[in-house]
Design a protein around this motif. Structure first.
Motif, PDB file in Angstrom:
ATOM      1  N   VAL A 277       0.828  -1.185   0.028  1.00 55.40           N
ATOM      2  CA  VAL A 277      -0.159   0.004  -0.041  1.00 55.40           C
ATOM      3  C   VAL A 277       0.844   1.140   0.116  1.00 55.40           C
ATOM      4  O   VAL A 277       1.968   1.359   0.767  1.00 55.40           O
ATOM      5  N   TYR A 278       0.557   2.285  -1.028  1.00 54.86           N
ATOM      6  CA  TYR A 278       1.373   3.360  -1.041  1.00 54.86           C
ATOM      7  C   TYR A 278       0.976   4.399   0.180  1.00 54.86           C
ATOM      8  O   TYR A 278      -0.179   4.441   0.663  1.00 54.86           O
ATOM      9  N   ARG A 279       2.072   4.843   0.720  1.00 52.09           N
ATOM     10  CA  ARG A 279       2.055   5.691   1.984  1.00 52.09           C
ATOM     11  C   ARG A 279       2.887   6.962   1.407  1.00 52.09           C
ATOM     12  O   ARG A 279       4.114   6.828   1.520  1.00 52.09           O
ATOM     13  N   PRO A 280       2.060   7.898   1.348  1.00 52.57           N
ATOM     14  CA  PRO A 280       3.036   9.403   0.926  1.00 52.57           C
ATOM     15  C   PRO A 280       4.058   9.592   2.178  1.00 52.57           C
ATOM     16  O   PRO A 280       3.801   9.615   3.431  1.00 52.57           O
ATOM     17  N   ARG A 281       5.222  10.248   1.402  1.00 54.48           N
ATOM     18  CA  ARG A 281       5.518  10.311  -0.074  1.00 54.48           C
ATOM     19  C   ARG A 281       6.217   9.279  -0.476  1.00 54.48           C
ATOM     20  O   ARG A 281       6.453   9.387  -1.567  1.00 54.48           O
ATOM     21  N   ASN A 282       7.020   8.716   0.346  1.00 53.90           N
ATOM     22  CA  ASN A 282       8.070   7.978  -0.257  1.00 53.90           C
ATOM     23  C   ASN A 282       8.295   6.497   0.110  1.00 53.90           C
ATOM     24  O   ASN A 282       9.609   5.936   0.269  1.00 53.90           O
ATOM     25  N   HIS A 283       7.292   5.888   0.417  1.00 57.16           N
ATOM     26  CA  HIS A 283       7.311   4.352   0.472  1.00 57.16           C
ATOM     27  C   HIS A 283       6.088   3.677   0.367  1.00 57.16           C
ATOM     28  O   HIS A 283       4.991   4.275   0.348  1.00 57.16           O
ATOM     29  N   VAL A 284       6.068   2.215   0.295  1.00 59.33           N
ATOM     30  CA  VAL A 284       4.858   1.497   0.257  1.00 59.33           C
ATOM     31  C   VAL A 284       5.325   0.399   1.885  1.00 59.33           C
ATOM     32  O   VAL A 284       6.285   0.339   2.010  1.00 59.33           O
ATOM     33  N   ARG A 285       3.879   0.119   2.060  1.00 59.15           N
ATOM     34  CA  ARG A 285       4.026  -0.756   3.316  1.00 59.15           C
ATOM     35  C   ARG A 285       3.329  -2.065   2.969  1.00 59.15           C
ATOM     36  O   ARG A 285       2.161  -2.077   2.355  1.00 59.15           O
ATOM     37  N   VAL A 286       3.935  -3.216   3.678  1.00 54.44           N
ATOM     38  CA  VAL A 286       3.361  -4.569   3.299  1.00 54.44           C
ATOM     39  C   VAL A 286       2.933  -5.073   4.697  1.00 54.44           C
ATOM     40  O   VAL A 286       3.701  -5.262   5.621  1.00 54.44           O
ATOM     41  N   ALA A 287       1.617  -5.327   4.725  1.00 50.75           N
ATOM     42  CA  ALA A 287       1.184  -5.768   5.883  1.00 50.75           C
ATOM     43  C   ALA A 287       1.538  -7.301   6.313  1.00 50.75           C
ATOM     44  O   ALA A 287       1.511  -7.882   5.634  1.00 50.75           O
ATOM     45  N   MET A 288       1.800  -7.395   7.514  1.00 48.67           N
ATOM     46  CA  MET A 288       2.028  -8.580   8.209  1.00 48.67           C
ATOM     47  C   MET A 288       1.192  -9.223   9.112  1.00 48.67           C
ATOM     48  O   MET A 288       0.082  -8.319   9.734  1.00 48.67           O
ATOM     49  N   PRO A 289       1.037 -10.350   9.264  1.00 46.03           N
ATOM     50  CA  PRO A 289      -0.166 -11.078   9.959  1.00 46.03           C
ATOM     51  C   PRO A 289       0.226 -11.107  11.625  1.00 46.03           C
ATOM     52  O   PRO A 289      -0.006 -11.903  12.327  1.00 46.03           O
ATOM     53  N   SER A 290       0.608  -9.741  11.965  1.00 46.55           N
ATOM     54  CA  SER A 290       1.212  -9.634  13.489  1.00 46.55           C
ATOM     55  C   SER A 290       0.673  -8.133  13.724  1.00 46.55           C
ATOM     56  O   SER A 290       1.095  -7.368  12.905  1.00 46.55           O
ATOM     57  N   THR A 291      -0.077  -8.206  14.598  1.00 50.39           N
ATOM     58  CA  THR A 291      -0.744  -6.518  14.788  1.00 50.39           C
ATOM     59  C   THR A 291       0.387  -5.569  15.179  1.00 50.39           C
ATOM     60  O   THR A 291       1.414  -5.873  16.032  1.00 50.39           O
ATOM     61  N   GLY A 292       0.276  -4.693  14.167  1.00 47.27           N
ATOM     62  CA  GLY A 292       1.219  -3.403  14.634  1.00 47.27           C
ATOM     63  C   GLY A 292       2.583  -3.649  13.996  1.00 47.27           C
ATOM     64  O   GLY A 292       3.526  -3.070  13.908  1.00 47.27           O
ATOM     65  N   MET A 293       2.622  -4.684  12.813  1.00 47.65           N
ATOM     66  CA  MET A 293       3.963  -5.140  12.324  1.00 47.65           C
ATOM     67  C   MET A 293       3.884  -4.885  10.682  1.00 47.65           C
ATOM     68  O   MET A 293       2.729  -5.425  10.190  1.00 47.65           O
ATOM     69  N   TRP A 294       4.890  -4.508   9.998  1.00 46.51           N
ATOM     70  CA  TRP A 294       4.728  -4.551   8.333  1.00 46.51           C
ATOM     71  C   TRP A 294       6.310  -4.403   7.915  1.00 46.51           C
ATOM     72  O   TRP A 294       7.274  -4.413   8.533  1.00 46.51           O
ATOM     73  N   VAL A 295       6.208  -4.662   6.592  1.00 52.02           N
ATOM     74  CA  VAL A 295       7.595  -4.518   5.969  1.00 52.02           C
ATOM     75  C   VAL A 295       7.323  -3.203   4.837  1.00 52.02           C
ATOM     76  O   VAL A 295       6.516  -3.033   4.315  1.00 52.02           O
ATOM     77  N   THR A 296       8.630  -2.459   4.980  1.00 51.38           N
ATOM     78  CA  THR A 296       8.413  -1.122   4.458  1.00 51.38           C
ATOM     79  C   THR A 296       9.715  -1.078   3.192  1.00 51.38           C
ATOM     80  O   THR A 296      10.499  -1.494   3.676  1.00 51.38           O
ATOM     81  N   ALA A 297       9.062  -0.686   2.208  1.00 50.72           N
ATOM     82  CA  ALA A 297      10.089  -0.267   0.908  1.00 50.72           C
ATOM     83  C   ALA A 297      10.305   1.041   0.983  1.00 50.72           C
ATOM     84  O   ALA A 297       9.000   1.736   0.904  1.00 50.72           O
ATOM     85  N   PHE A 298      11.331   2.023   0.898  1.00 56.34           N
ATOM     86  CA  PHE A 298      11.257   3.461   0.838  1.00 56.34           C
ATOM     87  C   PHE A 298      12.315   3.936  -0.281  1.00 56.34           C
ATOM     88  O   PHE A 298      13.216   3.068  -0.733  1.00 56.34           O
ATOM     89  N   ARG A 299      12.276   5.069  -1.053  1.00 56.19           N
ATOM     90  CA  ARG A 299      13.045   5.717  -1.736  1.00 56.19           C
ATOM     91  C   ARG A 299      13.202   7.275  -1.035  1.00 56.19           C
ATOM     92  O   ARG A 299      12.381   7.813  -0.960  1.00 56.19           O
ATOM     93  N   ALA A 300      14.603   7.468  -0.739  1.00 54.11           N
ATOM     94  CA  ALA A 300      14.803   8.682  -0.032  1.00 54.11           C
ATOM     95  C   ALA A 300      15.653   9.677  -1.339  1.00 54.11           C
ATOM     96  O   ALA A 300      16.982   9.206  -1.049  1.00 54.11           O
TER      97      ALA A 300
END
Length: 392
Positions: A277-300
């Motif tokens: 899921v795109y999250r402004p302004r510089n990354h996407v987030r991938v939901a994980m099956p554990s509350t409050g956790m995710w994997v993030t890909a970013f570009r700075a």
């Protein structure tokens, strides 16, 4: 989840009590979703806003069927501070319907966040048939000394920052509530609050109908920010929790949205994994099956780096890292070469991150391909493990 006892009505003539009969919402007696929508629009005070987020109270009704680029919102309200409350009414039938309504209300919020005040005024006028400055006039009914210029500025700011209260109102929404609220939190890209409201109906024979809305679940407004940290190997990004009262990040440009769009369509090896899921302004987030956790890909761009890392809200992240680090060597063997603890970890509690220089890629497509590969590796390594952590 609380259970509610029977409701009783005291009969004055007999000094006895009449026991109510629970009257579920449905298509009998005309009590369908449109009936519920109109009930709430005509009686905004019955919505327990103070319990969910007092900053959106009191409610002034704007219109029903507010048309957006993502479809019509069932009912829209505003308060004298210029904050919008969007209500979607749903009679639950199956888990698919629940996921669909969550996706709907998120899409509505994202669409409205692109509006300015003139857009809001025009859309409300179209839905209500009132060509006056209805948002201001409705709010002034609740606060007679309201200054129009101040209200317009506050509303425009709330729109720009995505300061919305999203409510799903319906019947029988207790089962699977934790999964629903987690889905909302994981896919949110705006600074909104969220609530689930069960509307319970009780029939007292010929005495009439009682309506009792109940808060079933609510979320706190949580925003994520990126802070540039200078480490021994150069500048990297650390994801931290933002203050809901702080201004949100500026609106992304069309080019920024377009750059990330291909990454929101990637397919993972794991068939159960939701897309990023795109999250402004510089990354996407991938939901994980554990509350409050995710994997993030970013570009700075300003620091010439990009990367992927395991992130999460601080309390949950610390607990999860303790569990994962028990098998750290095995996890690292499954992750891309060069994965390290990242700036979000410590020697005592190392994290999992991999970074690259933007100059290493010949094109944007090559950079996205690299990020996609790392995301897939991270999902393969962490998704099954976080499922086990969640069940503990």
């Amino acid at each position: 989840m609380p259970n509610y006892a029977d409701m009783l009505l005291r009969h004055e003539e007999s000094s006895g009590f009449i026991k109510a009969r629970r009257a579920p919402l449905g298509f009998t007696d005309g009590r369908d979703e449109a009936w519920l929508r109109d009930l709430l629009a005509d009686n905004p005070d019955v919505l327990p806003i103070e319990e969910i987020d007092p900053s959106f109270a009191p409610l002034a009704p704007l219109c029903t069927e507010l048309e957006t680029e993502a479809g019509p919102v069932d009912a829209a309200f505003i308060n004298p501070s210029g904050r919008l409350t969007l209500v979607e009414c749903k009679l639950w039938r199956n888990p698919e319907a629940r996921r669909k309504v969550i996706a709907q209300i998120l899409d509505y919020a994202r669409a409205i966040a692109q509006w300015d005040y003139a857009d809001l005024q025009r859309r409300v006028a179209s839905a209500s048939g009132d060509k006056a400055n209805r948002p201001f006039e409705a709010a002034r009914q609740l606060q007679t000394d309201l200054d129009e210029a101040v209200f317009v500025d506050a509303t425009a700011r709330a729109l720009r920052e995505g300061r919305f209260l999203l409510l799903i109102a319906g019947d029988g929404i207790r089962e699977g509530v934790s999964g629903m609220t987690d889905l909302i939190s994981r896919n949110a890209a705006l600074g909104f609050s969220f609530g689930l409201v069960e509307v319970a109906l009780y029939q007292f024979g010929e005495q009439g109908l009682a309506v009792q809305p109940r808060v079933i679940a609510k979320t706190h407004t949580i925003e994520r920010t990126f802070v540039v940290m200078q480490g021994p190997n150069g500048a990297v990004l650390q994801e931290g929790e933002g203050d809901a009262d702080q201004p949100s990040q500026s609106r992304p440009t069309e080019d920024e949205v377009a750059w990330w769009e291909p990454l929101t369509r990637i397919a993972f090896n794991d068939p159960e994994q939701e897309p990023p899921v795109y999250r402004p302004r510089n990354h996407v987030r991938v939901a994980m099956p554990s509350t409050g956790m995710w994997v993030t890909a970013f570009r700075a761009m300003s620091h010439g780096i990009c990367g992927v890392f395991l992130g999460g809200r601080k309390p949950e992240r610390l607990e999860v890292l303790d569990a994962l680090n028990e098998e750290r060597e095995q996890i690292l063997s499954e992750l891309p070469e060069g994965t390290h603890q990242g700036m979000d970890g410590t020697e005592e509690r190392p994290g999992f991150a991999i970074y690259a220089q933007l100059d290493d890629f010949a094109s944007d497509e090559a950079c996205r391909a690299w990020l996609s590969e790392q995301l897939n590796r991270f999902v393969n390594a962490f998704r099954p493990r976080l499922k086990r952590v969640e069940k503990r």
